[in-house]
Design an enzyme around this catalytic site. Structure first.
Site, short mmCIF file in Angstrom:
data_model
loop_
_atom_site.label_atom_id
_atom_site.label_comp_id
_atom_site.label_asym_id
_atom_site.label_seq_id
_atom_site.Cartn_x
_atom_site.Cartn_y
_atom_site.Cartn_z
N SER A 44 8.36 -10.76 1.16
CA SER A 44 7.35 -11.05 2.17
C SER A 44 7.13 -12.55 2.39
CB SER A 44 6.01 -10.40 1.80
OG SER A 44 5.48 -10.99 0.64
N HIS A 82 0.71 -14.77 -0.83
CA HIS A 82 0.79 -14.95 0.63
C HIS A 82 0.11 -16.24 1.05
CE1 HIS A 82 1.70 -10.49 1.82
NE2 HIS A 82 2.73 -11.11 1.29
N ASP A 111 -2.64 -9.50 6.51
CA ASP A 111 -2.73 -8.64 5.33
C ASP A 111 -3.90 -7.67 5.32
OD1 ASP A 111 -0.49 -9.83 4.27
OD2 ASP A 111 -1.59 -11.19 2.98
#
Length: 193
Positions: A44, A82, A111
């Site tokens: 990701s 992230h 997210d």
């Protein structure tokens, strides 16, 4: 003599484990993060970080800003790495609190789908640390051992065998009778082979 030898091995193992724990606790104190090292587990965050990279985290007094790469955990078993894409000040009863929205660089959407049901923003207490550096590909050992438990078991067996080669062979031999039973000293048996 065997008891003494076993005690030496046990004390050495205890020293290795306690040294590792002291180093880990020292890193926690120095970085201010409950988990100063994490392994990137998914794709990701590619192109920035690849699967298997180790990230070094720090929690500092400096506020987290848009663009920072953070590791967060909102109650999941595994933390997520992230990037903060939005920071918003929300007025609470007694103060203003900054909330965050994150997104993986390689993901098409933010997210919010990953957050706890009904949660739209991350709060400061969800953040475990900010990425301050990384070591490429160094976490592959962790990934392989996590994804293939057979390899972890194999490695434990290999360490046991290596421990046998580092010990002195038993003068009495690998197989002996003791108190009416047949005993096999695995280390001596391997070394005599």
């Amino acid at each position: 003599m065997q008891i003494r030898h076993a005690l030496v091995h046990l004390i050495t193992l205890g020293m290795v484990i306690s040294s590792a724990l002291m180093i880990w606790k020292g890193l926690i104190i120095m970085t201010g993060s409950e988990s100063p090292l994490v392994v990137v587990l998914s794709e990701s965050m590619e192109l920035g970080f690849e699967r298997g990279d180790i990230l070094f985290l720090q929690m500092s007094k400096h506020p987290i800003r848009t663009g920072d790469i953070v590791v967060f955990n909102d109650g999941r078993e595994i933390p997520i790495v992230h990037r903060v894409i939005v920071e918003v000040v929300h007025e609470r009863r007694d103060n203003a609190q900054v909330d965050f929205l994150t997104k993986g660089d390689n993901n098409p959407m933010d997210d919010r789908i990953l957050y706890t049901h009904g949660q739209l923003w991350l709060q400061q207490h969800h953040i475990m640390g900010r990425a301050i550096g990384y070591l490429p590909k160094a976490g592959w050992v962790t990934l392989v051992m996590t994804e293939k438990p057979v390899i972890k078991t194999n490695q434990a067996a290999n360490l046991q065998v290596m421990g046998c080669f580092n010990s002195k062979p038993n003068n009495a031999g690998a197989i002996r009778r003791r108190h009416g039973r047949v005993e096999v000293d695995v280390c001596a048996w391997i070394m005599s082979s």
